[in-house]
Design an enzyme around this catalytic site. Structure first.
Site, PDB file in Angstrom:
ATOM      1  N   LYS A  10       0.826  -1.218   0.000  1.00  0.00           N
ATOM      2  CA  LYS A  10       0.000   0.000   0.000  1.00  0.00           C
ATOM      3  C   LYS A  10       0.862   1.270   0.000  1.00  0.00           C
ATOM      4  CE  LYS A  10      -3.981  -2.264   2.220  1.00  0.00           C
ATOM      5  NZ  LYS A  10      -5.083  -2.088   3.206  1.00  0.00           N
ATOM      6  N   ASN A 113      -2.087   0.154   6.668  1.00  0.00           N
ATOM      7  CA  ASN A 113      -1.637  -1.131   7.232  1.00  0.00           C
ATOM      8  C   ASN A 113      -0.721  -1.908   6.292  1.00  0.00           C
ATOM      9  OD1 ASN A 113      -3.582  -1.999   5.432  1.00  0.00           O
ATOM     10  ND2 ASN A 113      -4.581  -3.399   6.861  1.00  0.00           N
TER      11      ASN A 113
HETATM   12  P1  CMP Z   1      -7.379  -4.814   3.373  1.00  0.00           P
HETATM   13  O1  CMP Z   1      -6.896  -6.203   3.601  1.00  0.00           O
HETATM   14  O2  CMP Z   1      -6.737  -4.048   2.268  1.00  0.00           O
HETATM   15  O3  CMP Z   1      -8.968  -4.849   3.125  1.00  0.00           O
HETATM   16  C1  CMP Z   1      -9.783  -3.741   3.402  1.00  0.00           C
HETATM   17  C2  CMP Z   1      -9.089  -2.676   4.191  1.00  0.00           C
HETATM   18  O4  CMP Z   1      -9.935  -1.761   4.868  1.00  0.00           O
HETATM   19  C3  CMP Z   1      -8.276  -3.313   5.294  1.00  0.00           C
HETATM   20  O5  CMP Z   1      -7.161  -3.985   4.732  1.00  0.00           O
HETATM   21  C4  CMP Z   1      -7.965  -2.105   6.167  1.00  0.00           C
HETATM   22  O6  CMP Z   1      -6.799  -1.409   5.741  1.00  0.00           O
HETATM   23  C5  CMP Z   1      -9.161  -1.178   5.922  1.00  0.00           C
HETATM   24  N1  CMP Z   1      -9.999  -1.014   7.105  1.00  0.00           N
HETATM   25  C6  CMP Z   1     -10.229   0.141   7.761  1.00  0.00           C
HETATM   26  N2  CMP Z   1     -11.045  -0.051   8.806  1.00  0.00           N
HETATM   27  C7  CMP Z   1     -11.342  -1.372   8.836  1.00  0.00           C
HETATM   28  C8  CMP Z   1     -12.132  -2.198   9.694  1.00  0.00           C
HETATM   29  N3  CMP Z   1     -12.809  -1.702  10.737  1.00  0.00           N
HETATM   30  N4  CMP Z   1     -12.201  -3.540   9.417  1.00  0.00           N
HETATM   31  C9  CMP Z   1     -11.550  -4.054   8.363  1.00  0.00           C
HETATM   32  N5  CMP Z   1     -10.785  -3.315   7.514  1.00  0.00           N
HETATM   33  C10 CMP Z   1     -10.678  -1.984   7.751  1.00  0.00           C
END
Ligand code: CMP
Length: 140
Positions: A10, A113
């Site tokens: 990311k 993340n």
């Molecule tokens: P990713 O695996 O890229 O899939 C969706 C993304 O949403 C997740 O990683 C997080 O970076 C983001 N995100 C933000 N808030 C939440 C949440 N409460 N639960 C899950 N994903 C979240």
């Protein structure tokens, strides 16, 4: 079983200049990069990729973050690749991520993340096809 999964480094991790360190973790775990490209996603591309999250409260912030800078997108191939990549990444929220995982070491928040990884074999096929035509994935 031999699987492929879709991985995205990311904007936060690209900005931190840790693409190589993250690739090294894939390689040391036996995952091979079989397709890769750097891309600054458009809003439409990010919204389409995360369409399953469209109704979630964090959707708008997620899309804004994912288009805040270039990302590194790769298809990874290896034994049990979907689960192996998820283990390397650690929990979605870096506060919950086990020591030594990519998110524990490089992520700052649940939004920033560091990495995305497909959550199932079925979604892996959909996500790889979203970014790579079959001719750009190199079995090896
Ligand atoms: P990713 O695996 O890229 O899939 C969706 C993304 O949403 C997740 O990683 C997080 O970076 C983001 N995100 C933000 N808030 C939440 C949440 N409460 N639960 C899950 N994903 C979240």
């Amino acid at each position: 079983a031999l699987e492929r999964t879709l991985s995205i480094i990311k904007p936060d991790a690209v900005a931190k200049n840790v693409v190589g360190e993250i690739y090294t973790r894939f390689e040391k775990a036996g995952l091979k990069v079989v397709a890769a490209k750097m891309k600054h996603l458009s809003k439409q591309e990010a919204e389409g990729f995360y369409a399953v999250h469209r109704e979630r409260p964090f959707f708008a912030a997620l899309v804004e973050f994912m288009i805040s800078g270039p990302v590194m997108i790769q298809a990874l191939q290896g034994d049990n690749a979907v689960l192996k990549n998820r283990e390397l990444m650690g929990a979605t929220n870096p506060k919950d991520a086990a020591p030594g995982t990519i998110r524990a070491d490089f992520a700052d928040s649940i939004d920033a993340n560091a990495v995305h990884g497909s959550d199932s074999l079925e979604n892996a096929a959909i996500e790889i096809a979203y970014f790579f035509p079959a001719t750009d994935v190199y079995a090896r």
